[in-house]
Scaffold this active site. Structure first.
Site, PDB file in Angstrom:
ATOM      1  N   CYS A 273       0.832  -1.203   0.000  1.00  0.00           N
ATOM      2  CA  CYS A 273       0.000   0.000   0.000  1.00  0.00           C
ATOM      3  C   CYS A 273       0.871   1.260   0.000  1.00  0.00           C
ATOM      4  O   CYS A 273       1.588   1.515  -0.957  1.00  0.00           O
ATOM      5  CB  CYS A 273      -0.965  -0.054   1.180  1.00  0.00           C
ATOM      6  SG  CYS A 273      -2.244   1.215   1.169  1.00  0.00           S
ATOM      7  N   HIS A 357      -3.834  -5.233  -0.580  1.00  0.00           N
ATOM      8  CA  HIS A 357      -3.583  -5.741   0.771  1.00  0.00           C
ATOM      9  C   HIS A 357      -3.572  -7.265   0.781  1.00  0.00           C
ATOM     10  O   HIS A 357      -4.623  -7.898   0.913  1.00  0.00           O
ATOM     11  CB  HIS A 357      -4.639  -5.204   1.735  1.00  0.00           C
ATOM     12  CG  HIS A 357      -4.459  -3.760   2.050  1.00  0.00           C
ATOM     13  ND1 HIS A 357      -3.781  -3.316   3.160  1.00  0.00           N
ATOM     14  CD2 HIS A 357      -4.830  -2.650   1.369  1.00  0.00           C
ATOM     15  CE1 HIS A 357      -3.749  -1.990   3.166  1.00  0.00           C
ATOM     16  NE2 HIS A 357      -4.376  -1.567   2.082  1.00  0.00           N
ATOM     17  N   GLU A 359      -2.778  -9.152   3.085  1.00  0.00           N
ATOM     18  CA  GLU A 359      -3.257  -9.644   4.386  1.00  0.00           C
ATOM     19  C   GLU A 359      -4.771  -9.626   4.490  1.00  0.00           C
ATOM     20  O   GLU A 359      -5.337 -10.139   5.459  1.00  0.00           O
ATOM     21  CB  GLU A 359      -2.653  -8.810   5.515  1.00  0.00           C
ATOM     22  CG  GLU A 359      -3.356  -7.500   5.818  1.00  0.00           C
ATOM     23  CD  GLU A 359      -3.166  -6.408   4.769  1.00  0.00           C
ATOM     24  OE1 GLU A 359      -3.810  -5.355   4.886  1.00  0.00           O
ATOM     25  OE2 GLU A 359      -2.372  -6.614   3.836  1.00  0.00           O
TER      26      GLU A 359
END
EC number: 6.3.5.5
Length: 384
Positions: A273, A357, A359
């Site tokens: 990011c 992202h 995650e």
């Protein structure tokens, strides 16, 4: 169940659009950039994502609050979103993990929020005109004139350095792993079982990023955003991680300088990011403000080398400009929504970044193997 009495609230956009609804959070006012997120679940993760600092988040899914909130779903220590906009708040929150209703959670975190507005109309405005500066005014004395005045007073995110505002002030160690269903917790892993040492620059890091690293054998030392590279390197890391975060990456000159110094070494670097954007800037590329940005959990991204398409979680309003990439930086991923750059890799260093992202939290984990790539890059150093 009888619906309780409500407090009026107003959402005003800088273009003059007005939405009247009811307050479901704290009384008062908030200003910021109004964006929309298309994720159907994960509202607590979204609210606590530091990347949403100074942004008022509109959730396009109509029913929000059904499952309440739980401390286990928080992605940081507080709510960072400047405000919340939803269509409908259910009367009941029902989930075995629920600890607190969404309205109570918002009030506890002093977050202004509005419900009962036409979020489809609002989303169309944001989609067609781009992200708008806006204001939510909640209280019996709220007026359209005041809300509009406040909305137009927000300077916008362009040129705004927020990484140093959301970052921790002191370094700390992180050894908590992914949630365990049997223990209903995030287990703390002994340092002796974590062979890799990763130094993570906190520009607004989400907890699940740190958990993903620990789950892959990393002991993580988290540093404040403005930490000089010399201090990071003195910790003898096996890898350097550049975290997500809010705002415009260009004013973060302290971070760009530190990354440039790190890149003079042979230590593997991975950015997500904002960290991805800062890696691009440190390598000589430029970043640009996007009209609407990407905010959601259903964004298709293509790996340019393999052709594989992955569904990703996204949350960013700036991106690296592919046309500006220098010779030592190549594109690795692209968005299939708008063609914007999603991944980069240095050709002369072990350094790479991803705009979305991996995650998730919330969203799919199709891109999680990027963490494995980071581990593989560190393995030769650790095995020596």
């Amino acid at each position: 169940m009888t619906k309780p009495a409500t407090t009026p609230a107003i959402l005003a956009l800088a273009d003059g659009s007005i939405f009247r609804g009811e307050s479901i959070g704290a009384d008062g006012q908030t200003i910021g950039e109004v964006v929309f997120n298309t994720a159907m679940t994960g509202y607590q993760e979204i609210l606590t994502d530091p990347s949403y600092a100074k942004q008022i988040v509109t959730l396009t899914y109509p029913h929000v609050g059904n499952t309440g909130t739980t401390p286990q779903d928080a992605e940081s220590w507080k709510v960072w979103a400047a405000g919340l906009v939803i269509r409908d708040l259910p009367l009941l929150a029902s989930n075995w993990r629920n600890k607190q209703s969404l309205p109570d959670y918002l009030k506890e975190n002093d977050t202004v929020a509005i419900a009962g507005i036409d979020t489809r109309r609002l989303t169309r405005i944001l989609r067609e005109k781009g992200a708008q500066n806006g204001c939510i005014l909640a209280g019996a004395d709220a007026t359209e004139e005041k809300a509009l005045e406040l909305a137009r007073s927000f300077p916008g995110l362009k040129g705004m350095d927020l990484a140093k505002e959301v970052s921790v002030k002191e370094r700390y160690e992180w050894r908590y792993s992914l949630w365990n269903l049997e223990t209903d917790s995030h287990p703390e892993i002994p340092a002796s079982e974590l062979p890799y040492h990763v130094v993570a620059y906190d520009y607004g890091v989400k907890y699940n990023i740190l958990r993903m690293l620990v789950a892959r054998g990393c002991r993580v030392t988290v540093l404040p955003a403005q930490t000089p590279a010399s201090e990071a390197l003195a910790l003898n890391p096996d890898g350097i991680f550049l975290a997500n975060g809010p705002g415009d990456p260009e004013p973060c000159d302290y971070a760009i300088r530190a990354i440039q110094e790190v890149l003079e070494t042979d230590i593997p670097v991975f950015g997500i990011c904002l960290g991805h954007q800062l890696l691009a800037l440190a390598s000589g590329a430029i970043t640009v403000k996007m009209p609407s940005g990407h905010h959601g959990a259903n964004h298709p991204v293509q790996d340019l080398e393999t052709g594989v398409v992955m569904i990703t979680s996204q949350n960013h309003g700036f991106c690296a400009d592919e046309a500006s990439l220098p010779a030592n930086l190549r594109a690795t991923h692209k968005s299939l929504f708008d063609g914007t750059l999603q991944g980069i890799e240095r050709t002369d260093k072990v350094a790479f970044g991803f705009q979305g992202h991996p995650e998730a939290s919330p969203g799919p984990c199709d891109v999680a193997p990027l963490f494995d790539r980071f581990i593989s890059a560190m393995a030769p150093v650790v095995d020596r």
